[in-house]
Design a protein around this motif. Structure first.
Motif, PDB file in Angstrom:
ATOM      1  N   ASP A 133       0.829  -1.211   0.000  1.00 25.44           N
ATOM      2  CA  ASP A 133       0.000   0.000   0.000  1.00 25.44           C
ATOM      3  C   ASP A 133       0.863   1.261   0.000  1.00 25.44           C
ATOM      4  O   ASP A 133       0.575   2.230  -0.713  1.00 25.44           O
ATOM      5  N   ASP A 134       1.930   1.261   0.810  1.00 28.71           N
ATOM      6  CA  ASP A 134       2.807   2.438   0.873  1.00 28.71           C
ATOM      7  C   ASP A 134       3.518   2.671  -0.457  1.00 28.71           C
ATOM      8  O   ASP A 134       3.626   3.810  -0.925  1.00 28.71           O
ATOM      9  N   GLU A 135       3.999   1.579  -1.062  1.00 23.35           N
ATOM     10  CA  GLU A 135       4.699   1.717  -2.347  1.00 23.35           C
ATOM     11  C   GLU A 135       3.765   2.279  -3.413  1.00 23.35           C
ATOM     12  O   GLU A 135       4.146   3.167  -4.184  1.00 23.35           O
ATOM     13  N   ALA A 136       2.531   1.759  -3.454  1.00 23.78           N
ATOM     14  CA  ALA A 136       1.574   2.244  -4.457  1.00 23.78           C
ATOM     15  C   ALA A 136       1.261   3.728  -4.245  1.00 23.78           C
ATOM     16  O   ALA A 136       1.163   4.501  -5.213  1.00 23.78           O
ATOM     17  N   ALA A 137       1.136   4.155  -2.975  1.00 28.19           N
ATOM     18  CA  ALA A 137       0.855   5.569  -2.694  1.00 28.19           C
ATOM     19  C   ALA A 137       1.991   6.466  -3.168  1.00 28.19           C
ATOM     20  O   ALA A 137       1.762   7.557  -3.715  1.00 28.19           O
ATOM     21  N   LEU A 138       3.223   6.010  -2.994  1.00 34.71           N
ATOM     22  CA  LEU A 138       4.371   6.803  -3.440  1.00 34.71           C
ATOM     23  C   LEU A 138       4.441   6.859  -4.961  1.00 34.71           C
ATOM     24  O   LEU A 138       4.750   7.908  -5.533  1.00 34.71           O
TER      25      LEU A 138
END
Length: 410
Positions: A350-355
């Motif tokens: 989720d964090d990678e996709a947000a970045l």
């Protein structure tokens, strides 16, 4: 309250300070009291060897001041057993280290479902696969993975957990500034970026065979349970399992071929009913789900392609998980790498996709910009950026500004 200098002085008395520190503290109350005591007072401590008494009589703090200077230079924090941040789980074991050296961001370990993974240095391909997969899936399902840094199972478990986007702790048998084994510098850096390196040995301490059995009590002490992947019946992995059993921690074991020497350790633990046989990460975490309902969540296995992409080592030839496509935006522009999250929802955490979303469209942003723009805490932003850079999906340019060639379809 005693100063850090007094704690460091106590932690460096003799070859095995962990054996006698608790006894000395029980007698004097504080390391400062022990420091200012005389020979007659030391003679009153029952069972204290003469060699240890001689080190206690050495009041020179020049070595201690050098340790403090080295820690400041290297960005290493010092935690004493009296500090609030010192993990309570570890404080409760027999002979806890009175000083910990820490590099990275140490989470509140008592609030985490921490699981240690241990195994053979000369692990088989099966052992490496099992350790990487367990590390990956434990991290994906909310656990914190603890291990050493040796080649083989330890390194594979940490690499898997890092690919899963989880927090990690590596407990060392040497100084934090000493890379062991020599090829593990990148792993040290990744662990410090996404968790913490921990040692009870001051900077500059070289690895010795005698350090690692002692180190293993910390691995067990920080964790709710210990997973043995591979190891002989007399291996360090089994020593860690013994520490875990003595400290009322759970022990888990990955079964192996009955003819394989490296499977005798875990198979023996299962046969003696000292370890729970496990086949996947949730076999471990189901034991702790009721303790950490907000953190631990079972997740289905990643699609084979996504799992291979996450667990692939840098030297391995990549199998493209997505197809690059040229976008007709003008000559000289870089092709975009298209990732369709509808077809591959597990391509990113989720964090990678947000970045990635924040960097789409040719944007270049600093880490601070990304923290502000996504609302994700700085620690998690840096961890996700590290993993995206490892996968060559984000690059860092001038001014520490990040960019990505990835275009998401959702």
């Amino acid at each position: 309250m005693s100063t850090v200098r007094h704690w460091l002085w106590l932690s460096t008395r003799g070859k095995n300070p962990e054996r006698y520190a608790a006894r000395i503290l029980a007698h004097f109350g504080t390391p400062e009291g022990a420091y200012h005591a005389d020979r007659e007072a030391y003679d009153r401590i029952e069972g204290l060897p003469e060699k240890v008494k001689q080190t206690l009589l050495d009041k020179n703090l020049a070595e201690i001041d050098k340790i403090l200077q080295d820690c400041q230079r290297l960005g290493i924090r010092i935690l004493t057993i009296q500090d609030a941040e010192y993990p309570e789980r570890l404080r409760q074991i027999q002979d806890p280290p009175c000083v910990l050296y820490v590099k990275g961001r140490l989470p509140s370990l008592d609030d985490e479902a921490a699981v240690a993974i241990v195994g053979a240095r000369n692990a088989s391909p099966y052992g490496i696969m099992a350790a990487r997969k367990l590390g990956l899936d434990l991290a994906r399902q909310g656990a914190l993975v603890v291990s050493g840094s040796a080649r083989g199972v330890d390194s594979a478990a940490l690499e898997g957990a890092l690919k899963g986007g989880g927090q990690v702790i590596s407990v060392l048998g040497n100084g934090i500034d000493v890379i062991y084994p020599a090829g593990n510098q990148a792993l040290y850096e990744d662990v410090a970026a996404q968790g913490a390196l921990i040692s009870e040995y001051p900077p500059g301490t070289e690895p010795k065979g005698s350090h690692f059995p002692v180190r293993n009590r910390i691995l067990a002490g920080l964790s709710l349970g210990v997973v043995v992947v591979e190891g002989t019946e007399t291996s360090g992995s089994l020593i860690t399992a013994r520490w875990a059993l003595e400290e009322n921690r759970d022990v888990f074991a990955v079964p192996g071929n009955i003819d394989a020497p490296l499977s005798r350790g875990p198979n023996g633990l299962i046969r003696k009913n000292e370890a729970k046989l496990i086949l996947d990460a949730w076999d471990i975490l189901e034991e702790y789900e009721f303790l950490y309902p907000a953190k631990l969540h079972p997740k289905g296995e990643l699609p084979q392609q996504a799992q291979e992409a996450r667990l692939r080592q840098p030297e391995e030839s990549p199998k493209p998980a997505v197809k690059p496509e040229q976008e007709p935006k003008g000559e000289g522009e870089e092709p975009k790498l298209i990732v369709d999250l509808r077809k591959d929802p597990e391509a990113f955490t989720d964090d990678e996709a947000a970045l990635i979303r924040a960097l789409q469209g040719g944007e270049t942003r600093t880490a601070d910009d990304l923290v502000e723009g996504t609302g994700i805490p700085a620690r998690r932003v840096m961890s996700a950026l590290t993993m995206l850079q490892v996968r060559q999906l984000v690059s860092q340019g001038p001014g520490k500004r990040f960019s990505t060639p990835v275009q998401l379809k959702e």
